[in-house]
Design an enzyme around this catalytic site. Structure first.
Site, PDB file in Angstrom:
ATOM      1  N   GLY A   6      25.708 137.322 -14.177  1.00  0.00           N
ATOM      2  CA  GLY A   6      26.782 137.970 -14.020  1.00  0.00           C
ATOM      3  C   GLY A   6      27.581 137.516 -12.999  1.00  0.00           C
ATOM      4  O   GLY A   6      27.781 136.407 -12.572  1.00  0.00           O
ATOM      5  N   SER A   7      28.141 138.231 -12.017  1.00  0.00           N
ATOM      6  CA  SER A   7      28.955 137.870 -10.897  1.00  0.00           C
ATOM      7  C   SER A   7      28.339 137.299  -9.859  1.00  0.00           C
ATOM      8  O   SER A   7      28.981 136.512  -8.738  1.00  0.00           O
ATOM      9  CB  SER A   7      29.577 139.301 -10.257  1.00  0.00           C
ATOM     10  OG  SER A   7      30.468 140.043 -11.085  1.00  0.00           O
ATOM     11  N   THR A   8      26.901 136.864  -9.767  1.00  0.00           N
ATOM     12  CA  THR A   8      26.364 135.909  -8.627  1.00  0.00           C
ATOM     13  C   THR A   8      26.736 134.485  -9.120  1.00  0.00           C
ATOM     14  O   THR A   8      26.542 133.580  -8.284  1.00  0.00           O
ATOM     15  CB  THR A   8      24.902 136.081  -8.864  1.00  0.00           C
ATOM     16  OG1 THR A   8      24.375 135.853 -10.124  1.00  0.00           O
ATOM     17  CG2 THR A   8      24.507 137.741  -8.465  1.00  0.00           C
TER      18      THR A   8
END
Length: 645
Positions: A326-328
């Site tokens: 995801g956004s990590t």
């Protein structure tokens, strides 16, 4: 011819000398025989008695003492405890059914135990001792010893059995031992003779398995006198074996215990890394299981319950679980664009809430859009459109290279079972595995940690440690307690100004009101942290489900909800610890994973207990109540500390 008197005299003297010589020889021989006879009858009578037909000498292998496993502070993680057991030797027992029947009545053994012992005896050579029962009480073992004349071939013994004092806390890391199987023997090119001892236990998972050669030790031997009914008369000789090596892990048992307690009730994982050394301070995978059950023989009911649990307690999610980051992953995309000179980071990109690419519309999580954002704001507010744009500029090749540079897609050499490499996708990978060309839409998906990219919590922790240090931090799980310093990892050679923007974006994500993790900030300046939330899609809500009234993740079945992720490091001015958290099907990273990541990071900085003063004032009553509730699940490890490492 007639001999003279002189010749006759010489002949008599010669005969006399010969007679005396022969007599002396006979006397010496006779004396030697008499001395030997006396020596055999008096001095060596015991030794020759052992060779009598009614006795025999048996040579037995003595299992070595398995090495201990400690944490970094000397807390015992895997030890050995006394174990009273009964063994039987078929060669000495005679009628094994009769002897086993007597033994069963004497100490009340179950039928399946007797049946298993009979099978083991028939499967092994007659002179090999077979363990019939173990973990007997003192009263039971005494009854066997007292009735030895009626139990030929049966020997009561005291051995050692593996024990895991912290039960569930470190089962995925330390692993467990179990009896040697045919598959275990098949993997050995030159099997150690000690593996042939029935029900001898070796490592089956985790450190116990991967460090088996170091932990096992070397077997000793014993010569015993056994009489005609199979009873051991006495020990003649004993050669001690070599105990296994004592291992020290980098794990902090106190922090591990806190992390496991904090994850309770979730299907989740958390990894804590020492940024300077790469030491894995905690590797918590929830739920877990009691490794002692496997040592003592887990029942089918309990084992099936573990297998059927949808939270997968037997899987070490920290190194085996692979998830879209995801956004990590956005820090990877940002650095790839900077490295490709496609942006300077200060450029503003307009986000209307979506982007059209090759006839497909890719939405931002904020449907109304973020307006114009630079790199720092894009990380802080997690603007998807910004990274869609950057990925199209730099391309998948640059993203793939930067991901590898930051530790994604690498199978780290750790003494753990089934460490996964994850997936750092590339053009070549797709052509080889999917027989298809890479598309720009694939790049757009990867840019925000979706699509083909898969990571483990361990890799995300390593990525965070590298971002915090600009060094190629490599994880390790074993340490030498005598070492004075750990060699510093090589530099990543990322420009300081690039990393400064990345760290500011992560810091604002936690500490700025518009940041996605603002509610999980740390207010104590000496422990202030930087972090990044992530939410990875598992299933998309279909139009049919929307029409049926399903609009939110909470409306979906648990196993179809999004995964929640959070990575963070602290302190901001001198990073010491990096953390990665994944909550399976937890929903949003800001609500499910970030609070856990903050608590575990504060515990890592404060000897396993987060200080209440580090939390925002408005949250302290709630946090205090949560900490009080957790106290019952936290251990006092003082009694488990064997020695200071």
């Amino acid at each position: 011819m007639k001999r003279t008197d002189r010749e006759k005299e010489l002949s008599r003297r010669l005969i006399t000398r010969r007679a005396l010589g022969l007599g002396a020889i006979k006397l010496v021989v006779t004396g030697a025989l008499l001395w030997r006879l006396r020596d055999m009858q008096l001095e060596q009578a015991d030794a020759f008695r052992l060779l009598a037909e009614e006795n025999r000498i048996n040579l037995r292998l003595l299992p070595p003492t398995r090495g201990l496993i400690h944490d970094r502070n000397g807390v015992l993680l895997a030890g050995n405890e006394q174990n009273y057991r009964v063994v039987i030797t078929r060669d000495d027992a005679g009628d094994i059914d009769l002897v086993l029947g007597r033994l069963q009545k004497l100490i009340g053994l179950p039928d399946d135990t007797i049946a298993r012992a009979r099978e083991d005896m028939l499967r092994n050579r007659p002179f090999v001792p077979i363990t019939v029962a173990e973990r007997l009480s003192w009263e039971e073992i005494s009854a066997v010893a007292a009735n030895a004349p009626a139990l030929p071939g049966v020997t009561p013994e005291m051995g050692l059995s593996r024990v895991y004092p912290l039960t569930e806390d470190l089962s995925h890391v330390v692993g467990y031992v179990g009896p040697v199987s045919d598959q275990d023997l098949a993997r050995e090119q030159d099997p150690d003779p000690v593996l042939m001892i029935p029900r001898f236990q070796i490592g089956k998972s985790g450190v116990e398995r991967e460090a088996e050669a170091r932990l096992r030790g070397k077997a000793g031997s014993q010569r015993v006198e056994v009489n005609s009914v199979g009873r051991v008369m006495r020990e003649l000789d004993r050669v001690g074996g070599e105990p296994g090596e004592t291992l020290h892990l980098t794990i902090d048992a106190r922090l591990q215990n806190y992390a496991m307690a904090r994850l309770e009730g979730q299907s989740a994982a958390a990894v804590v890394i020492d940024i300077e050394s790469g030491d894995i301070l905690a590797s918590a995978s929830a739920p877990s299981y009691d490794a002692n059950l496997f040592v003592r023989g887990i029942s089918s009911k309990n084992y099936n319950a573990l297998l059927e649990n949808e939270y997968r307690p037997l899987v070490n999610k920290c190194v085996q679980g692979m998830y879209p980051p995801g956004s990590t992953f956005k820090m990877v995309t940002a650095l790839a664009a900077l490295d490709a000179a496609e942006t300077d980071g200060r450029e503003r990109v307009f986000c209307p809430g979506h982007m059209d690419v090759s006839g497909n519309r890719f939405h931002c999580w904020k449907r109304s859009g973020h307006g114009r954002v630079d790199l720092v704001a894009a990380l802080s507010e997690s603007c998807d459109v910004y990274f869609y744009e950057m990925s199209q500029r730099c391309g998948i090749d640059r993203i793939n290279a930067m991901a590898e540079r930051l530790g994604i897609g690498i199978r780290y050499q750790l003494p753990l079972t089934s460490v996964a490499a994850g997936l750092n996708p590339s053009r070549e990978w797709k052509a080889r595995t999917r027989d298809a060309d890479w598309r720009i839409g694939d790049t757009v998906n990867v840019s925000i940690g979706q699509g083909y990219v898969l990571t483990t919590p361990l890799q995300l922790a390593i990525m965070t440690a590298r971002l915090a240090s600009n060094r190629a931090v490599v994880p390790r799980l074993l340490r030498d307690p005598l070492e004075r310093a750990v060699p510093q990892a090589a530099s990543l050679d990322l420009r300081p100004e690039w990393l400064d923007m990345i760290r500011r974006g992560m810091a604002q994500s936690v500490n700025d009101r518009r940041g996605t993790a603002y509610s999980s900030r740390v207010v104590e300046p000496t422990m202030a942290m930087a972090g990044k939330t992530g939410t990875s899609q598992v299933f998309r809500i279909t139009q049919a489900e929307r029409d049926a009234g399903i609009r939110r993740q909470e409306d979906l079945p648990w196993n179809r909800r999004n995964h929640a992720l959070f990575v963070n490091f602290a302190p901001l001015d001198n990073p010491r610890v990096a953390v990665a958290v994944i909550v399976e099907h937890g929903g949003g990273g800001s609500t499910a994973a970030a609070p856990i990541g903050r608590d575990i990071l504060l515990a890592a900085l404060n000897d396993g207990r987060p200080p209440l003063a580090a939390y925002p004032t408005a949250q302290r009553n709630r946090i205090s109540a949560e900490q009080t509730e957790m106290e019952n699940r936290l251990r006092d490890l003082g009694s488990f500390r064997v020695s200071r490492a």
